[in-house]
Scaffold this motif. Structure first.
Motif, mmCIF file in Angstrom:
data_model
loop_
_atom_site.group_PDB
_atom_site.id
_atom_site.type_symbol
_atom_site.label_atom_id
_atom_site.label_comp_id
_atom_site.label_asym_id
_atom_site.label_seq_id
_atom_site.Cartn_x
_atom_site.Cartn_y
_atom_site.Cartn_z
ATOM 1 N N LYS A 53 0.815 -1.223 0.000
ATOM 2 C CA LYS A 53 0.000 0.000 0.000
ATOM 3 C C LYS A 53 0.846 1.270 0.000
ATOM 4 O O LYS A 53 0.608 2.182 -0.775
ATOM 5 N N SER A 54 1.833 1.313 0.890
ATOM 6 C CA SER A 54 2.649 2.533 0.983
ATOM 7 C C SER A 54 3.512 2.704 -0.274
ATOM 8 O O SER A 54 3.675 3.826 -0.763
ATOM 9 N N THR A 55 4.027 1.598 -0.776
ATOM 10 C CA THR A 55 4.803 1.666 -2.021
ATOM 11 C C THR A 55 3.936 2.250 -3.133
ATOM 12 O O THR A 55 4.372 3.131 -3.888
ATOM 13 N N ALA A 174 -3.432 10.069 1.431
ATOM 14 C CA ALA A 174 -3.227 9.972 2.869
ATOM 15 C C ALA A 174 -2.884 8.524 3.213
ATOM 16 O O ALA A 174 -3.662 7.620 2.930
ATOM 17 N N ASP A 175 -1.696 8.314 3.794
ATOM 18 C CA ASP A 175 -1.241 6.957 4.131
ATOM 19 C C ASP A 175 -1.407 6.736 5.633
ATOM 20 O O ASP A 175 -0.611 7.216 6.428
ATOM 21 N N GLU A 176 -2.448 6.019 6.001
ATOM 22 C CA GLU A 176 -2.794 5.749 7.403
ATOM 23 C C GLU A 176 -2.782 7.020 8.262
ATOM 24 O O GLU A 176 -2.123 7.070 9.306
ATOM 25 N N PRO A 177 -3.552 8.031 7.847
ATOM 26 C CA PRO A 177 -3.493 9.323 8.549
ATOM 27 C C PRO A 177 -4.024 9.259 9.977
ATOM 28 O O PRO A 177 -3.717 10.137 10.779
#
Ligand code: ADP
Ligand code: MG
Length: 248
Positions: A53-55, A174-177
């Motif tokens: 996901k983050s990649t 937004a990555d796990e905000p």
């Protein structure tokens, strides 16, 4: 299906692959990912830890590049852009919000919010005015001269959202905000994202929490570097309710 039609997609990803070089050879993290996100969508991205996901978000945010495949941002093939053009496109299109807030610790909150405008070459007076306006909007105007460690995590994330908005982006990534926030504060942050989406900003947001994902209209699920589910959250809602019914 959502996202299948628009030729004016905000995000269009085709056969995207990403491998990291490791001592043992290339390690594939994203495998043949296709995804289209249209203007105004609010997409939640879920999937186990390590599923890529983050990649994927970093590639969407032009912080990293794919190994192969295509990524069109606002219709522009990012592979065809040089560093400057890519930085301009990214700066003018995308606001990024991270799990860890990523505020600069020795800078006032106002200067943190204004920082993207420095890169965009905006004059100091306008930078200050815009930063104050956005701090006001997220309810933190009185903390403008404070430092990040003088406010709570939820307040820091609101400042980070203000910073993400300062260039008037059409897309927020937004990555796990809410990953570092308690559930009450998480709901406040999600209400803010929902409000921005209602104003027309496209949002892609990674979360581990099904409750958080319910704020989106569409749910994309990753597993082992592939998209294994893509559908409306209303459907997921109905499915969960039916499961509950069956279980009772
Ligand atoms: P998620 O955000 O879904 O938890 P990530 O995108 O962070 O997943 O990571 C996906 C996989 O890629 C993991 O196996 C992770 O260890 C690996 N990975 C991430 N960044 C790198 C890197 N810079 N070099 C090598 N492997 C990496
Ligand atoms: Mg991650």
């Amino acid at each position: 299906m959502p996202g299948e039609t628009g030729s004016d997609a905000v995000i269009r990803v085709e056969s995207l692959c990403k491998s990291y070089a490791t001592a043992a050879g290339p390690f594939p993290v994203l495998k043949d990912v296709d995804l289209v996100i249209d203007p105004g969508e609010f997409v939640a991205i879920m999937g186990p830890s390590g599923s890529g996901k983050s990649t994927f978000m970093n590639i969407l945010g032009c912080l990293d590049r794919a190994s192969s495949g295509r990524y069109l941002l606002n219709g522009n093939d990012v592979a065809s852009l040089d560093q400057d053009a890519l930085a301009r496109l990214r700066g003018g299109t995308i606001g990024f919000v991270f799990q860890g807030f990523n505020l600069l610790p020795r800078m006032t909150l106002e200067d943190n919010v204004a920082l993207p405008l420095v890169y965009a070459g905006v004059e100091r007076d306008e930078r200050q005015a815009r930063a104050r306006e956005l701090l006001e909007r997220v309810g933190l105007a009185r903390y403008a001269p404070s430092l990040p460690n003088q406010i709570s995590g939820g307040q820091q994330q609101r400042v980070a959202i203000a910073r993400a908005l300062v260039n008037r982006p059409r897309l927020i990534l937004a990555d796990e905000p809410t990953g570092n926030l308690d559930s009450h504060t998480s709901e406040e942050i999600m209400a803010m994202f929902a409000e921005l989406n209602a104003e027309g900003i496209t949002i892609a947001l990674v979360t581990h929490e099904p409750d958080i994902a319910q704020h989106a209209q569409r749910l994309v699920r990753f597993l082992d570097g592939r998209i294994v589910h893509d559908g409306s959250t209303a459907h997921a809602h109905a499915h969960a309710a039916a499961e509950k019914e069956r279980a009772s």
